[in-house]
Design a protein around this motif. Structure first.
Motif, PDB file in Angstrom:
ATOM      1  N   SER A 128       0.495  -0.871  -0.242  1.00  8.80           N
ATOM      2  CA  SER A 128       0.280   0.275  -0.135  1.00  8.80           C
ATOM      3  C   SER A 128       0.379   1.028   0.072  1.00  8.80           C
ATOM      4  CB  SER A 128      -1.168  -0.395   1.126  1.00  8.80           C
ATOM      5  OG  SER A 128      -2.420  -0.727   0.700  1.00  8.80           O
ATOM      6  N   PRO A 129       2.437   1.227   0.890  1.00  8.66           N
ATOM      7  CA  PRO A 129       2.550   2.489   0.671  1.00  8.66           C
ATOM      8  C   PRO A 129       3.654   3.215  -0.884  1.00  8.66           C
ATOM      9  CG  PRO A 129       3.419   1.348   2.201  1.00  8.66           C
ATOM     10  CD  PRO A 129       2.586   0.306   1.806  1.00  8.66           C
ATOM     11  N   VAL A 130       2.932   3.836  -1.176  1.00  6.44           N
ATOM     12  CA  VAL A 130       3.867   3.986  -2.532  1.00  6.44           C
ATOM     13  C   VAL A 130       4.796   3.940  -2.904  1.00  6.44           C
ATOM     14  CG1 VAL A 130       1.337   5.247  -3.609  1.00  6.44           C
ATOM     15  CG2 VAL A 130       3.008   6.454  -2.990  1.00  6.44           C
ATOM     16  N   GLN A 164       9.151   9.840  -4.102  1.00  4.91           N
ATOM     17  CA  GLN A 164       9.373   9.507  -3.003  1.00  4.91           C
ATOM     18  C   GLN A 164      10.593   9.383  -2.620  1.00  4.91           C
ATOM     19  OE1 GLN A 164       6.199  10.104  -1.356  1.00  4.91           O
ATOM     20  NE2 GLN A 164       6.590   8.257  -0.477  1.00  4.91           N
ATOM     21  N   TYR A 190      -1.037  13.379 -13.103  1.00  4.77           N
ATOM     22  CA  TYR A 190      -1.621  13.392 -11.537  1.00  4.77           C
ATOM     23  C   TYR A 190      -1.211  12.484 -10.246  1.00  4.77           C
ATOM     24  CZ  TYR A 190      -5.363  16.708 -13.125  1.00  4.77           C
ATOM     25  OH  TYR A 190      -5.692  17.685 -13.867  1.00  4.77           O
ATOM     26  N   ALA A 191      -1.281  12.819  -9.581  1.00  7.45           N
ATOM     27  CA  ALA A 191      -1.384  12.199  -7.747  1.00  7.45           C
ATOM     28  C   ALA A 191      -2.201  12.317  -7.404  1.00  7.45           C
ATOM     29  CB  ALA A 191       0.886  12.529  -7.414  1.00  7.45           C
ATOM     30  N   ILE A 192      -3.354  11.124  -7.430  1.00  5.96           N
ATOM     31  CA  ILE A 192      -4.799  11.606  -7.228  1.00  5.96           C
ATOM     32  C   ILE A 192      -5.117  13.132  -7.614  1.00  5.96           C
ATOM     33  CG2 ILE A 192      -6.309  11.755  -5.126  1.00  5.96           C
ATOM     34  CD1 ILE A 192      -3.776   9.868  -3.208  1.00  5.96           C
ATOM     35  N   HIS A 257      -9.247   8.685  -9.620  1.00  4.55           N
ATOM     36  CA  HIS A 257      -7.812   8.538  -9.424  1.00  4.55           C
ATOM     37  C   HIS A 257      -8.262   6.874  -9.023  1.00  4.55           C
ATOM     38  CE1 HIS A 257      -4.428   7.051  -6.989  1.00  4.55           C
ATOM     39  NE2 HIS A 257      -5.670   6.745  -5.695  1.00  4.55           N
TER      40      HIS A 257
HETATM   41  C1  LIG Z   1       3.813   6.407   0.934  1.00  7.91           C
HETATM   42  C2  LIG Z   1       2.422   6.995   1.081  1.00  7.91           C
HETATM   43  N1  LIG Z   1       2.252   8.256   1.042  1.00  7.91           N
HETATM   44  C3  LIG Z   1       1.248   8.460   0.578  1.00  7.91           C
HETATM   45  C4  LIG Z   1      -0.327   7.704  -0.289  1.00  7.91           C
HETATM   46  C5  LIG Z   1      -1.555   7.561  -0.812  1.00  7.91           C
HETATM   47  N2  LIG Z   1      -1.774   7.874  -2.224  1.00  7.91           N
HETATM   48  C6  LIG Z   1      -2.115   6.544  -2.574  1.00  7.91           C
HETATM   49  S1  LIG Z   1      -1.767   6.445  -4.264  1.00  7.91           S
HETATM   50  C7  LIG Z   1      -1.490   8.314  -4.340  1.00  7.91           C
HETATM   51  C8  LIG Z   1      -1.439   8.751  -5.880  1.00  7.91           C
HETATM   52  C9  LIG Z   1       0.179   8.056  -6.476  1.00  7.91           C
HETATM   53  O1  LIG Z   1       0.125   9.298  -7.910  1.00  7.91           O
HETATM   54  P1  LIG Z   1       1.121   8.654  -8.926  1.00  7.91           P
HETATM   55  O2  LIG Z   1       2.630   7.623  -8.648  1.00  7.91           O
HETATM   56  O3  LIG Z   1       2.021   9.596 -10.525  1.00  7.91           O
HETATM   57  O4  LIG Z   1       0.153   7.129  -9.735  1.00  7.91           O
HETATM   58  P2  LIG Z   1      -1.012   7.291 -10.431  1.00  7.91           P
HETATM   59  O5  LIG Z   1      -2.186   6.527  -9.641  1.00  7.91           O
HETATM   60  O6  LIG Z   1      -1.274   8.545 -10.398  1.00  7.91           O
HETATM   61  O7  LIG Z   1      -1.104   6.339 -11.158  1.00  7.91           O
HETATM   62  C10 LIG Z   1      -0.992   8.658  -3.296  1.00  7.91           C
HETATM   63  C11 LIG Z   1      -0.778   9.990  -2.941  1.00  7.91           C
HETATM   64  C12 LIG Z   1       0.187   6.371  -0.339  1.00  7.91           C
HETATM   65  N3  LIG Z   1      -0.431   5.116  -0.262  1.00  7.91           N
HETATM   66  N4  LIG Z   1       1.811   5.675   0.174  1.00  7.91           N
END
Ligand SMILES: Cc1ncc(C[n+]2csc(CCOP(=O)(O)OP(=O)(O)O)c2C)c(N)n1
Length: 337
Positions: A128-130, A164, A190-192, A257
């Motif tokens: 889950s953590p991106v 990150q 977009y990130a969300i 998203h």
């Molecule tokens: C470390 C961490 N920070 C925040 C989140 C919340 N989060 C989930 S998806 C996301 C956006 C990611 O955007 P991107 O990498 O551009 O991928 P996309 O969803 O646009 O394909 C965030 C901030 C998370 N899951 N893990």
């Protein structure tokens, strides 16, 4: 169908046969149909959460195709439906995972939706953590190097995730040790709700690769052949000791998203309407017609067949048993059960 000179057909120029391209198209349509079906199931209260591949399918299938299932390794992210399918997961596997059924191959129903994984297909579990998967991919690549085999690891992430800390650590380490890894950034802008210009200093993720000591490639993520060619090149480099490649595929995110988000709160009506023009699937269908591989009737028949397959897969997935609540802690602690 249109006559086309076999020597000049663009897919032949990148080494794909007619059958290859049609199989890739079918995979792309299947991933889209699975995604659309899951949104319906989410709205019907059957699936808790959907996070879509819509708009990313062509990039995922194109870049992933050169990899060797059961030999290379994949560390996916939550939008990797089409990529996971190109490594062997089926429509039924993906939907079964989203329904958290007992025989879900990702986790036995213990992961949240969108967290693919399949040991039998060399697909690591999504975290889950991106961004954590990017370090895992580098670890896999290092493992292949230590074992002395020619396996390659591929990993996928968004441009938001590219910012990150661990992404920089992963890429630097992979660059220093010339590890067999392919980094695929699916840049959908977009990130969300945060747009690209508020996330990426300098605007380009691919351009960062030179600082890590390996090639960075910009590719139109709606162009199947360009994505495939980028994948072939990166795979060849990794497999033959040339080290990593960073591919930045420019894609559109056709949906919000996730099913918990409403993109109309941060994309204006004009932008939402214009998204359809960026949909890579009608563009690919038009290309296939130009290349003499498909006509409208064949396209319609193929789409109907794919839809029927996905509807049947969803029905089978729904019929699988739910997990037994009493073994909820299985795989959580090392108790051997
Ligand atoms: C470390 C961490 N920070 C925040 C989140 C919340 N989060 C989930 S998806 C996301 C956006 C990611 O955007 P991107 O990498 O551009 O991928 P996309 O969803 O646009 O394909 C965030 C901030 C998370 N899951 N893990």
């Amino acid at each position: 169908m249109t006559e086309i000179d076999i020597q000049t057909a663009p897919h032949h120029a990148v080494g794909l046969t007619d059958e290859d391209v049609l199989a890739m198209y079918r995979q792309i349509l299947t991933a889209r149909a699975v995604d659309e079906r899951m949104w319906l199931m989410q709205r019907a209260g059957k699936i808790a959460f959907v996070i879509s591949v819509q708009g990313h399918e062509v990039a995922q299938v194109g870049v992933s195709r050169p990899l060797r299932p059961h030999h290379d390794w994949m560390a996916p992210y939550y939008r990797s439906i089409a990529a996971a399918m190109s490594f062997g997961m089926t429509a039924e596997d993906i939907i079964t995972a989203h329904l958290a059924k007992a025989d879900d191959i990702s986790s036995g129903g213990r992961q949240m939706p969108g967290h693919y994984g399949a040991a039998a297909h060399n697909i690591l579990s999504v975290s889950s953590p991106v961004g954590t998967q990017v370090l895992h991919a580098v670890g896999l690549a290092m493992g292949a190097w230590v074992r002395g085999d020619d396996a390659v690891a591929i990993t996928y992430f968004g441009e938001g995730t590219a910012n990150q800390g661990e992404i920089h650590e992963a890429m630097n380490f992979a660059g220093v040790h010339r590890l067999p890894v392919i980094f695929v950034c699916e840049n959908n802008g977009y990130a969300i709700s945060v747009p690209l210009e508020r996330q990426v200093g300098g605007g380009s993720v691919a351009a960062r690769a030179s600082g890590y000591g390996f090639p960075g490639v910009d590719v139109d993520g709606g162009d199947l052949l360009a994505c495939y060619a980028a994948g072939v090149d990166a795979h060849e480099r990794a497999r033959t000791g040339g080290g990593p490649t960073l591919i930045e595929a420019h894609v559109v995110r056709l949906t919000s998203h996730s099913s918990d988000d409403d993109h109309r709160r941060y994309r204006d009506a004009v932008e939402v309407e214009a998204l359809k023009e960026g949909d890579p699937i009608p563009r690919l269908a038009a290309n296939l017609q130009e290349w003499g591989l498909l006509d409208e009737a064949a396209d319609e028949a193929l789409r109907a067949d794919v839809k029927a397959h996905v509807v049947e897969s969803a029905a089978r997935a729904e019929a699988h048993p739910d997990p037994d609540p009493t073994d909820i802690l299985r795989h959580v602690y090392a108790d051997g059960s």
